[in-house]
Design an enzyme around this catalytic site. Structure first.
Site, PDB file in Angstrom:
ATOM      1  N   ASP A 195      -0.819   6.427   6.721  1.00 15.55           N
ATOM      2  CA  ASP A 195      -0.893   4.931   6.926  1.00 15.55           C
ATOM      3  C   ASP A 195      -1.690   4.794   8.109  1.00 15.55           C
ATOM      4  OD1 ASP A 195      -0.288   2.347   6.499  1.00 15.55           O
ATOM      5  OD2 ASP A 195       1.627   2.443   7.322  1.00 15.55           O
TER       6      ASP A 195
ATOM      7  N   THR B  81      -5.426  -1.671   7.260  1.00 18.93           N
ATOM      8  CA  THR B  81      -5.563  -3.103   7.124  1.00 18.93           C
ATOM      9  C   THR B  81      -7.102  -3.314   7.860  1.00 18.93           C
ATOM     10  OG1 THR B  81      -4.573  -3.364   9.363  1.00 18.93           O
ATOM     11  CG2 THR B  81      -3.438  -3.513   7.543  1.00 18.93           C
TER      12      THR B  81
ATOM     13  N   LYS C 186       0.766  -1.199   0.156  1.00 17.10           N
ATOM     14  CA  LYS C 186      -0.040  -0.094   0.031  1.00 17.10           C
ATOM     15  C   LYS C 186       0.794   1.376   0.010  1.00 17.10           C
ATOM     16  CE  LYS C 186      -2.306  -1.496   3.561  1.00 17.10           C
ATOM     17  NZ  LYS C 186      -1.754  -2.847   3.762  1.00 17.10           N
ATOM     18  N   THR C 187       1.772   1.305   0.662  1.00 20.76           N
ATOM     19  CA  THR C 187       2.827   2.468   0.951  1.00 20.76           C
ATOM     20  C   THR C 187       3.324   2.505  -0.578  1.00 20.76           C
ATOM     21  OG1 THR C 187       2.910   2.152   3.192  1.00 20.76           O
ATOM     22  CG2 THR C 187       4.843   3.388   2.112  1.00 20.76           C
TER      23      THR C 187
ATOM     24  N   ARG D 185       6.231  -8.149   1.403  1.00 19.84           N
ATOM     25  CA  ARG D 185       7.105  -7.801   2.414  1.00 19.84           C
ATOM     26  C   ARG D 185       8.160  -8.837   3.060  1.00 19.84           C
ATOM     27  NH1 ARG D 185       4.335  -4.647   7.040  1.00 19.84           N
ATOM     28  NH2 ARG D 185       4.339  -3.017   5.244  1.00 19.84           N
TER      29      ARG D 185
END
Length: 342
Positions: free
Chosen positions: A123, A172, A78-79, A231
């Site tokens: 975020d 999330t 997402k980032t 990640r």
């Protein structure tokens, strides 16, 4: 580490899709682990294609892109996508997080300091307080904020204009966003877990940047044990590289990957020790369920949010757990998996 060499002859070559073998060329050097353009971002094809349209339309109109919310499990990018959107738009990128914005004045300070067209990324946006959200409403719709000056009878409201901007929020837990805030996001995109083929491309790119020699079979082995999460895939690649370095191996192959991942408790299904413990406790102590998430958290001595955000999404995605109105239950697939454990 001699176990690595002695095991080489004991593990047969893994069957790898042909397109993965062709991706070995992606080991070439790249400028950054985090992709800067859509073209360098593997996976999430539907989301990526939609965002390319929104970015292109924004540039064509010469106006800020509509506000966007990106939601999905942790570690799905997402980032990274927010950075890419800013790069593709050619606008400044300002990043913060919900917990960091403690009060409305913090948000006002950020908004009054941004340049026109800036992409503001928040975020964990679901963790904003109600008071901060209320300031955000007018900023998103009218590009203005209302600030209360003074206290008591002398208090007065002052409206301040802010430069037109694009807000990109990441979460999330989409269900924790208030309806008024969620409704102000014109673009809402959900990120799903990655297929191994997409993760292989990411692993080759990372290996090239970090200077690792990675075989196609090793990349696929790491990818299929990475819970569909870039990640985690990049983190596991570093740990596998540690094992290869300690044994003075010039290339990370599938044998090294298998041994390193097994040593970390990650099996061929991508499940780790906590995943297996969750399934075993549900089967042995709760007869397979249904069992509530709070009960599971107490039994496992884990935080509820950790179970819901980190472990449960992948177990549900793989079909090991089903969520019902009465609680969580393990599936027949999970029972078959548990029977195969030593």
């Amino acid at each position: 580490m001699e176990i690595i060499r002695s095991t080489k002859t004991q593990i047969d070559r893994l069957s790898v899709p042909s397109e993965i073998l062709e991706d070995q060329e992606l080991q070439a050097q790249a400028p950054s682990i985090r992709p800067a353009r859509f073209a360098d971002y593997p996976g999430q094809e539907s989301v990526k294609q939609n965002l390319e349209v929104y970015v292109g339309a924004s540039k064509k109109r010469a106006k800020p892109m509509d506000h966007a919310i990106l939601h999905g499990a942790p570690g799905l990018g997402k980032t990274t996508l927010a950075n890419i959107i800013a790069n593709e738009l050619g606008v400044p990128f300002v990043a913060t997080s919900g917990p960091a914005i403690d009060k409305a004045g913090d948000l006002a300070g950020i908004l009054t300091g941004i340049e026109p067209g800036t992409l503001l990324f928040i975020d964990e946006i679901h963790r904003l307080s109600i008071k901060v959200e209320e300031v955000l409403y007018s900023a998103m719709e009218d590009f203005a904020i209302d600030i209360i000056i003074g206290q008591g009878p002398s208090a007065r409201s002052v409206r301040m204009d802010v430069a037109p901007f694009t807000l990109v929020g990441a979460t999330t837990r989409l269900s924790l966003l208030s309806r008024p805030l969620l409704g102000r996001f014109g673009i809402q995109e959900r990120l799903d877990f990655y297929e191994p083929e997409a993760l292989v491309k990411i692993l080759f790119r990372t290996a090239g940047i970090l200077g690792f020699q990675l075989s196609p079979t090793a990349a696929f082995e790491i990818a299929r044990r990475s819970r569909g999460t870039p990640r985690l895939a990049n983190r596991l690649l570093r740990r596998v590289a540690d094992f290869a370095d300690m044994d003075d191996l010039s290339e990370i192959d599938r044998v090294v990957a298998d041994i390193a991942l097994t040593r970390q408790g990650i099996d061929a299904a991508g499940l780790d020790r906590v995943d297996r413990k969750i399934l075993q406790i549900m089967r042995e102590q709760y007869d397979g369920g249904p069992v509530g998430i709070d009960t599971l958290a107490v039994t496992l001595n884990e935080d509820r949010d950790t179970l819901e955000d980190v472990y449960e999404p992948y177990l549900v995605y793989r079909g090991f757990i089903a969520r019902t109105p009465r609680g969580r239950v393990i599936t027949s697939k999970a029972m078959d998996y548990l029977r195969q454990l030593p």
